[in-house]
Write an enzyme that holds these catalytic residues in place. Structure first.
Site, PDB file in Angstrom:
ATOM      1  CD  GLU A 281      12.281 -11.597 -20.785  1.00 24.46           C
ATOM      2  OE1 GLU A 281      13.147 -11.132 -20.217  1.00 24.46           O
ATOM      3  OE2 GLU A 281      12.749 -12.450 -22.020  1.00 24.46           O
TER       4      GLU A 281
ATOM      5  CD  GLU B 109      15.702 -12.534 -23.514  1.00 22.69           C
ATOM      6  OE1 GLU B 109      15.995 -13.685 -23.500  1.00 22.69           O
ATOM      7  OE2 GLU B 109      15.531 -11.982 -22.429  1.00 22.69           O
TER       8      GLU B 109
ATOM      9  CG  ASP C 249      23.774  -5.521 -21.375  1.00 25.02           C
ATOM     10  OD1 ASP C 249      25.017  -5.276 -20.924  1.00 25.02           O
ATOM     11  OD2 ASP C 249      23.048  -4.686 -20.950  1.00 25.02           O
ATOM     12  CG  PHE C 250      18.967  -9.424 -22.104  1.00 26.38           C
ATOM     13  CD1 PHE C 250      20.187  -9.573 -21.404  1.00 26.38           C
ATOM     14  CD2 PHE C 250      18.002  -9.340 -21.202  1.00 26.38           C
ATOM     15  CE1 PHE C 250      20.420  -9.238 -19.945  1.00 26.38           C
ATOM     16  CE2 PHE C 250      17.893  -9.061 -19.801  1.00 26.38           C
ATOM     17  CZ  PHE C 250      19.147  -9.128 -19.295  1.00 26.38           C
ATOM     18  CB  ILE C 251      21.496  -7.357 -28.122  1.00 22.23           C
ATOM     19  CG1 ILE C 251      20.682  -6.069 -28.590  1.00 22.23           C
ATOM     20  CG2 ILE C 251      22.047  -7.766 -29.742  1.00 22.23           C
ATOM     21  CD1 ILE C 251      21.212  -4.908 -28.697  1.00 22.23           C
TER      22      ILE C 251
ATOM     23  CG  HIS D 129      22.242  -6.736 -16.379  1.00 21.85           C
ATOM     24  ND1 HIS D 129      22.839  -7.926 -15.941  1.00 21.85           N
ATOM     25  CD2 HIS D 129      20.750  -7.092 -16.202  1.00 21.85           C
ATOM     26  CE1 HIS D 129      21.987  -9.016 -15.862  1.00 21.85           C
ATOM     27  NE2 HIS D 129      20.615  -8.490 -16.094  1.00 21.85           N
TER      28      HIS D 129
HETATM   29  C1  LIG Z   1      18.484 -13.278 -21.098  1.00 25.01           C
HETATM   30  C2  LIG Z   1      17.898 -12.551 -19.902  1.00 25.01           C
HETATM   31  N1  LIG Z   1      16.748 -12.330 -20.017  1.00 25.01           N
HETATM   32  C3  LIG Z   1      16.107 -11.549 -19.122  1.00 25.01           C
HETATM   33  C4  LIG Z   1      16.763 -11.126 -17.954  1.00 25.01           C
HETATM   34  C5  LIG Z   1      16.150 -10.542 -16.711  1.00 25.01           C
HETATM   35  N2  LIG Z   1      15.907 -11.501 -15.651  1.00 25.01           N
HETATM   36  C6  LIG Z   1      16.753 -11.757 -14.742  1.00 25.01           C
HETATM   37  S1  LIG Z   1      16.385 -12.956 -13.733  1.00 25.01           S
HETATM   38  C7  LIG Z   1      14.774 -13.304 -14.560  1.00 25.01           C
HETATM   39  C8  LIG Z   1      13.823 -14.123 -14.072  1.00 25.01           C
HETATM   40  C9  LIG Z   1      14.359 -15.471 -13.869  1.00 25.01           C
HETATM   41  O1  LIG Z   1      13.555 -16.320 -13.550  1.00 25.01           O
HETATM   42  P1  LIG Z   1      14.144 -17.943 -12.962  1.00 25.01           P
HETATM   43  O2  LIG Z   1      14.760 -18.415 -14.037  1.00 25.01           O
HETATM   44  O3  LIG Z   1      12.516 -18.518 -12.556  1.00 25.01           O
HETATM   45  O4  LIG Z   1      15.083 -17.688 -11.871  1.00 25.01           O
HETATM   46  P2  LIG Z   1      14.605 -17.022 -10.420  1.00 25.01           P
HETATM   47  O5  LIG Z   1      14.702 -15.486 -10.662  1.00 25.01           O
HETATM   48  O6  LIG Z   1      13.299 -17.183 -10.150  1.00 25.01           O
HETATM   49  O7  LIG Z   1      15.520 -17.660  -9.302  1.00 25.01           O
HETATM   50  C10 LIG Z   1      14.872 -12.217 -15.521  1.00 25.01           C
HETATM   51  C11 LIG Z   1      13.651 -12.224 -16.496  1.00 25.01           C
HETATM   52  C12 LIG Z   1      18.134 -11.587 -17.848  1.00 25.01           C
HETATM   53  N3  LIG Z   1      18.681 -11.588 -16.930  1.00 25.01           N
HETATM   54  N4  LIG Z   1      18.430 -12.417 -18.957  1.00 25.01           N
END
Ligand SMILES: Cc1ncc(C[n+]2csc(CCOP(=O)(O)OP(=O)(O)O)c2C)c(N)n1
Ligand SMILES: [Mg+2]
Lengths: 333, 326
Positions: free
Chosen positions: A29, A69, A94-96, A138
């Site tokens: 990502e 993931e 943690d995302f494991i 996290h």
């Molecule tokens: C399982 C997981 N993967 C990656 C992340 C890191 N992360 C946090 S917010 C985010 C983006 C989320 O995008 P969206 O669903 O569009 O929500 P927005 O932030 O735009 O409100 C990511 C990749 C996470 N917290 N959890």
């Protein structure tokens, strides 16, 4: 030798591996960043900047993904199974929790279950550990959990120099490697050669050498323990400080030889105690160096709780210098 | 559609509360007062408020990492939230959770969530409970345009259909997941169609328009409440801030942010609509603004003065006490 941060050291290792071997690619990502936007595609390089610049050199081998993931790890495992050398990024260890099956039931077991006929040279990188007030989802170390699975190699660097050499070993390794980057150390610097070099897995580093107590520490606890040991040296207490660097394979000999010489053992890790690395190594010493022990083994680790958010709580949660000092002194009492 | 005056007043007050809460949180982060990872909802206020206007306390919501707005809209107490963000032991979660884990179970808030798409499966469980109990409750999950690409989200949507559970999936398209555009991360051209393909209706709304969200959410929630299985709401509206405070936002087109703030503001739109219809006067709205400002100011004062947690609290609320360490 030039000083580099751990972040830059890993970034350099990735660049050099990609330069050398076309089968290496990075995926995850925002490892490029801004994909599909009208902005500056490739300008992010992961949320901690570890893959910065790779997209600009190798746009085809720096691959942004949706937030998926399981599919990221699975894609890395599958590409590796057919001969590529992917380096996947999972943003936080943690995302494991989200991609556990692909790691544990899939990539870890190919070689064994397929009768030794396959290889899976994938590296999965994670930012890991506490210290950011990032709360329960996290902040976890996670390497201690993954160490218990046969079929995975598990790396936890504690400084920039090791991080580069271990990353290059990880990429060259023919088996799946989980690479845990203590995120609190990303900006810490060390002397790091510009040229490529590898650090073999299963070879511990003696960060300090001494006679009185053996201290084994992991990841972000290594610099903490080193600082304590330097202070104790002024009081005339001298310690071996062993950083195993890889928890699987584990350099058992280095630990046992040191314990046989000192007769005292303190193990320090940031994860909670149950089925963790401190208990694991305490068990090893009890098993194989019992007759050398002059004092009870001391474990310093987090309490049996999730990581709290509030800075005061997290400070109390993570092992600190006072606890490490007390543990070392307790073995000498 | 006529909306009772009381609902209008409450909706405006709640949107203004979210806006001021977030802007103040942003400032306090810059001041170094709020630790950890914080994601602001500014700009998307109408989504949370338009949806939650149809819910009562015993309906549930489950939120995301960008959760402050959802929680406020569902009735979380602002001062308890502010204290939580400041890490006080008087916070809603005793300082254990922080921004990404604000929750208030008594108010039907099953928590913000730090795991992208961690929420939808849990929401299906709450919906299933409502179905088994036949109590007419619904369970709403909020998801971003990025989170809908997780397997957990797909699984939850399909299972809600299979179980005919009163789950409402609110998808908030703010065009980005962190730095990645929806144009890249969602492989098909039509996310609404992809979602409907699971087998439930999805109602679309302009997320800058409270009235549009209110109407779309009303249909979706009525559908689920009536026992027709799950439904969806798809609302489009950009966020005004970066993904996190300090995000360089290199993914934005030139002028994008200015355009968002200028031409896509749910609060401005609400006021314009009121000016036209005369349902609420400018004086009434100004009065609300002033009250909200005072409330937020007070919440920060209180948060700064609130008790700090102590070391013994680390292992409170862990149901197994284990002390083997030195
Ligand atoms: C399982 C997981 N993967 C990656 C992340 C890191 N992360 C946090 S917010 C985010 C983006 C989320 O995008 P969206 O669903 O569009 O929500 P927005 O932030 O735009 O409100 C990511 C990749 C996470 N917290 N959890
Ligand atoms: Mg989004």
């Amino acid at each position: 030798m030039p000083e580099k941060t751990m972040r830059d050291a890993i970034n350099e290792a990735l660049h050099q591996a990609m330069e050398q071997d076309e089968s290496v690619f990075v995926i995850g990502e925002d490892v490029a960043g801004c994909s599909g936007s009208s902005g500056d595609v490739g300008s992010v390089g992961g949320v901690f900047g570890v893959t910065e610049g790779i997209y600009h050199r190798w746009p085809d081998r720096c691959i942004d993904t949706p937030i998926s993931e399981s599919a990221i790890v699975g894609a890395a495992a599958g590409a590796a199974l057919v001969g590529m050398r992917p380096v996947a990024e999972i943003m936080f260890a943690d995302f494991i929790g989200v991609c556990m099956d692909q790691i544990v039931n899939q990539m870890a077991k190919f070689r064994y279950m397929f009768g030794g006929k396959s290889r899976c040279p994938a590296v999965i990188r994670f930012s890991s550990g506490g210290g950011f007030s990032a709360a329960g989802q996290h902040s976890q170390a996670m390497y201690q959990v993954m160490t218990s699975f046969p079929g995975l190699k598990v790396v936890v660097p504690s400084n920039a120099y090791d991080a580069k050499g271990l990353m290059l070993s990880a990429i060259q390794d023919d088996d799946p490697v989980l690479f845990f980057e203590p995120k609190i150390l990303y900006q810490e610097t060390a002397d790091v050669p510009d040229e490529m070099y590898t650090i073999p897995f299963g070879q511990a580093n003696f960060v300090r050498e001494g006679d009185d107590v053996t201290v084994v520490a992991f990841g972000q606890m290594v610099p903490k323990a080193a600082a304590v040991i330097d202070t104790l040296a002024e009081e005339g207490i001298s310690c071996d400080l062993i950083d195993p660097r890889t928890t699987s394979p584990l350099d058992e000999n280095a630990i046992l030889e040191s314990v046989e010489a000192t007769g005292r053992l303190v193990i320090v890790d940031e994860a909670p105690p149950r089925c963790g690395l401190t208990a694991d190594i305490a068990g090893l010493a009890a098993d194989k160096a019992f007759s050398s022990l002059k004092a009870p083994i001391k474990q310093v680790c987090a309490p049996h709780s999730p990581t709290p958010f509030s800075p005061e709580l997290e400070a109390a949660y993570l092992p600190d210098a006072d606890q490490i000092t007390a543990a070392i002194k307790a073995t000498l009492a | 559609m006529s909306i009772p005056k009381e609902t209008l007043l409450h909706a405006y007050r709640t949107m203004r509360t979210i806006r001021e809460f977030e802007e103040r949180v942003n400032a306090e982060i810059m001041n170094g007062q709020i630790p950890g990872f914080t994601h602001l909802y500014t700009g998307q206020e109408a989504n949370a408020v338009g949806v939650c206007a149809h819910l009562d306390e015993s309906d549930t919501i489950i939120s995301t990492h960008r959760g402050h707005g959802h929680c406020i809209a569902k009735g979380a107490e602002v001062s308890g939230m502010m204290k939580e963000l400041f890490g006080s032991s008087e916070g809603l979660c005793k300082g254990k959770g922080g921004s990404m884990h604000v929750a208030d179970i008594d108010k039907g808030i099953l928590g913000a969530n730090g795991i992208v798409a961690g929420g939808p499966p849990i929401s299906v469980g709450s919906a299933l409970a409502a179905k088994i109990r036949k109590n007419g409750k619904v369970a709403v999950s909020f998801s971003g345009d990025g989170s809908v690409n997780q397997g957990t989200c797909f699984e939850a949507m399909n299972m809600a259909v299979v179980l005919q559970a009163p789950a409402v999936f609110v998808i908030e398209n703010n065009y980005y997941s962190e730095h990645t555009s929806i144009n890249y991360a969602v492989g098909c051209d039509d996310l609404k169609a992809r979602t409907e393909a699971f087998g439930f209706p999805v109602f679309v709304a302009d997320g800058a328009d409270f009235f549009a969200v209110y109407e779309a959410a009303g249909k979706a929630i009525a559908h689920a409440r009536a026992g027709n299985g799950p439904a969806g709401v798809f609302a489009e509206q950009g966020r005004y801030h970066g993904h996190f405070v300090g995000d360089p936002q290199a993914y934005r087109a030139e002028g994008e942010l200015e355009d968002l703030r200028e031409n896509h503001c749910p609060l401005k739109n609400f006021r314009a609509r009121m000016a036209e219809s005369g349902e609420l006067s400018e004086a009434e709205l100004d009065g609300i603004d002033a009250e909200v400002m005072a409330e937020i100011e007070q919440s920060v004062t209180d948060a700064k003065a609130a008790a700090r947690p102590t070391a013994e609290q680390v292992t409170e609320d862990v149901y197994i006490q284990y002390t083997a360490t030195a």
